[in-house]
Write an enzyme that holds these catalytic residues in place. Structure first.
Site, PDB file in Angstrom:
ATOM      1  CG  ASP A 207      -2.047   0.864   1.305  1.00  0.00           C
ATOM      2  OD1 ASP A 207      -2.826   0.872   0.526  1.00  0.00           O
ATOM      3  OD2 ASP A 207      -1.722   1.955   2.158  1.00  0.00           O
ATOM      4  CD  GLU A 273      -2.089   2.102  -3.495  1.00  0.00           C
ATOM      5  OE1 GLU A 273      -3.160   2.816  -3.907  1.00  0.00           O
ATOM      6  OE2 GLU A 273      -1.442   2.373  -2.500  1.00  0.00           O
TER       7      GLU A 273
HETATM    8  C1  NOJ Z   1      -4.493   2.962  -0.866  1.00  0.00           C
HETATM    9  C2  NOJ Z   1      -5.733   2.041  -0.756  1.00  0.00           C
HETATM   10  O1  NOJ Z   1      -5.870   1.622  -2.056  1.00  0.00           O
HETATM   11  C3  NOJ Z   1      -6.913   2.975  -0.231  1.00  0.00           C
HETATM   12  O2  NOJ Z   1      -7.886   2.153  -0.128  1.00  0.00           O
HETATM   13  C4  NOJ Z   1      -6.465   3.445   0.961  1.00  0.00           C
HETATM   14  O3  NOJ Z   1      -7.481   4.421   1.651  1.00  0.00           O
HETATM   15  C5  NOJ Z   1      -5.164   4.333   0.945  1.00  0.00           C
HETATM   16  N1  NOJ Z   1      -4.167   3.722   0.557  1.00  0.00           N
HETATM   17  C6  NOJ Z   1      -4.408   4.537   2.551  1.00  0.00           C
HETATM   18  O4  NOJ Z   1      -4.090   3.146   3.109  1.00  0.00           O
END
Ligand code: NOJ
Length: 526
Positions: A207, A273
């Site tokens: 993440d 990500e």
């Molecule tokens: C990216 C995640 O995909 C999202 O859903 C989340 O709110 C943020 N990161 C914070 O962790």
């Protein structure tokens, strides 16, 4: 898919948003999906034809950001089950030949994490506070935040605590950012990686992988001229000054993690990500000694245009060519508007969504699907009183709930079998007109989107398994043309039918009558 590469290299990975996939506990279901629910539906994923699933966070969490606010990285929230349920899920998935990727949230913890609670109880300047980014404020009495940064979810990125200090949270107030310059943080996350690797997970989705480190001075950001809306700020990237993202030091974290992953058998992997500003900066995360893959948000953000598709394909392939990795392709996830809606909605949006999927499945590298896209689900206009996204509460913008509506499995009315026969209404209400979109309704209909996805995934295996990478993409008028492994992929993004190239139509996203490719349709020809 092929023996020449590790499994993840060309895998099709299905994203399971745990709260909204399937609800099996308690009995009858409580309207929130869970781990036993996922396990019960693994045969569905096997039959769909994917290689792996990525499961969004199921760890102990107050659920302020629906699991992306982790209070204990080594336990399961009772809402979703137990550690034994994880073991059962892994065993069942592996028995079916499916790999399992879990989510790792290293940029921030929940404010309920033991470290943050200890930090709140401790003095300014204490070792407990040094795990996060606590600072004194500016202005008279320190009543102004330490810098001008905004939270991704809207509003200031700082919250003040009773003794007058402020802490940084690039997301919700309940998600304090860790200070990765403190070695304790890196050590803690190495322990978390090992905990899940020892349990048998095949990989991690990281993440906010471009986060973690901030510029050490925490200086003010030179403000963008036109601020983005919260809903856009998640994946849309522009070349702003960003002292809070993508710092060079973050790559050392991934070098350390790569060593840990490589020390386990079975090609364990990690996918970033990383909302980087360019394809080239994305590729830095997948250098040979760092992470294995990064989501290609350039593909997701491409408008409906043959020229734009061809450019993204060419740039993405070129950007990863230097790394020992492969491109990834993603059209939807739990943070963005579902792609049929993005492409215009209704029958046109669905036709375009199917065509883009078919083109994507012919490309080299791996493809990430988001639950429900195989049913042709559109973004739902969730009524304000039912909205739950923290960004909605901070900005008043509709937020991300519309792509997170629980899946319809069967039946004529909500909850459409989501929690079994007597399950409760789901945590986000489902639309009244989804009866034709349930898995049961689409299962036996060869014209359904579900049947199309099954055919397309089977065709990908049959046609491209072990195929060489060489891919040439071009736009010829409104037509996207991709050539790979002796197959010509055509996608008509124009407004008039075009003659199909010579050859056998292996698969098409809709009927191709009379040798013509209608608008909003794609086909593979050999
Ligand atoms: C990216 C995640 O995909 C999202 O859903 C989340 O709110 C943020 N990161 C914070 O962790």
């Amino acid at each position: 898919m092929s023996a020449a590469h590790p499994w993840w290299y060309d895998a099709v990975v299905y994203q399971v948003y745990v709260r909204s996939f399937a609800d099996a506990m308690p009995v009858p279901g409580d309207g929130i999906g869970d781990l036993p629910g996922i396990t019960s539906r693994l045969p569905y994923l096997r039959e769909l034809g994917v290689d792996a699933l990525w499961i969004t966070p199921f760890y102990t969490s107050p659920q302020k950001d629906h699991g992306y606010d982790v209070a204990d990285y080594a336990d399961v929230d009772p809402l979703f089950g137990t550690l034994a349920d994880v073991d059962r899920l892994l065993e069942t998935a592996h028995g079916l030949g499916l790999r399992v990727i879990v989510d790792l949230v290293p940029n921030h913890t929940s404010d309920q994490h033991a470290w943050f609670q200890a930090a709140l109880a401790a003095e300014p300047g204490s070792p407990e506070r040094a795990r996060y980014l606590f600072r004194d404020g500016r202005g008279p009495d320190g009543a102004e935040p330490p810098n001008n940064w905004d939270s991704v979810f809207g509003g200031p990125a700082w919250t003040r605590v009773p003794d007058g200090q402020w802490y940084l949270h690039l997301f919700d107030t309940s998600q304090p950012d860790l200070d990765w310059r403190n070695p304790e943080v890196g050590d803690m996350f190495e322990g978390v990686l090992r905990f899940w690797l020892d349990r048998g997970v095949d990989g991690f989705r990281v993440d906010v992988a471009h986060g973690l480190y901030k510029e050490a001075t925490l200086r003010d950001q030179v403000r963008p001229k036109k601020p983005k809306k919260a809903a856009e700020s998640m994946v849309e990237r522009v070349l702003n000054d960003e002292p809070m993202w993508d710092q060079p030091e973050v790559h050392d974290v991934y070098r350390r993690w790569r060593k840990v992953l490589d020390s386990y058998p079975g090609d364990r992997m990690a996918v970033a990500e990383a909302w980087t500003q360019t394809a080239a900066s994305m590729a830095m995360f997948i250098r040979p000694d760092e992470l294995h893959q990064a989501f290609n948000f350039g593909w997701l953000g491409t408008p409906w245009s043959a020229t734009a598709f061809a450019e993204v394909i060419t740039d993405s392939i070129a950007a990863v060519a230097a790394a020992a990795s492969a491109p990834t392709w993603v059209l939807s996830n739990h943070d963005v508007e579902r792609h049929p809606t993005r492409y215009g909605g209704g029958p046109v949006g669905l036709a375009r969504g199917r065509a883009a999927t078919l083109a994507m499945l012919a490309l080299p590298g791996s493809a990430y699907l988001y639950q429900g896209e195989e049913l042709g689900l559109e973004q739902v206009d969730v009524p304000p009183e039912a909205r739950q996204d923290p960004s909605w509460f901070r900005t008043g913008q509709p937020g991300r709930d519309g792509c997170r509506v629980p899946l319809p499995w069967s039946g004529e009315a909500p909850p459409y079998g989501f929690g079994g026969p007597d399950g409760a209404q789901p945590w986000i209400p489902q639309p009244a007109d989804w009866a034709d979109l349930t898995v049961a309704a689409q299962d036996a209909d060869p014209g359904s989107t579900l049947a199309f996805y099954r055919r397309a995934l089977a065709a990908r295996r049959a046609v491209f398994a072990g195929a060489d990478e060489a891919t040439v993409a071009s736009a010829e008028g409104g037509l996207l043309v991709v050539r790979r492994a002796g197959v010509t992929v055509v996608l008509n993004a124009g407004s008039t039918p075009v003659p199909l190239p010579e050859g056998e139509v292996l698969i098409s996203s809709a009927a191709v009558p009379g040798g013509l490719l209608p608008p909003d349709t794609a086909a593979w020809i050999r």
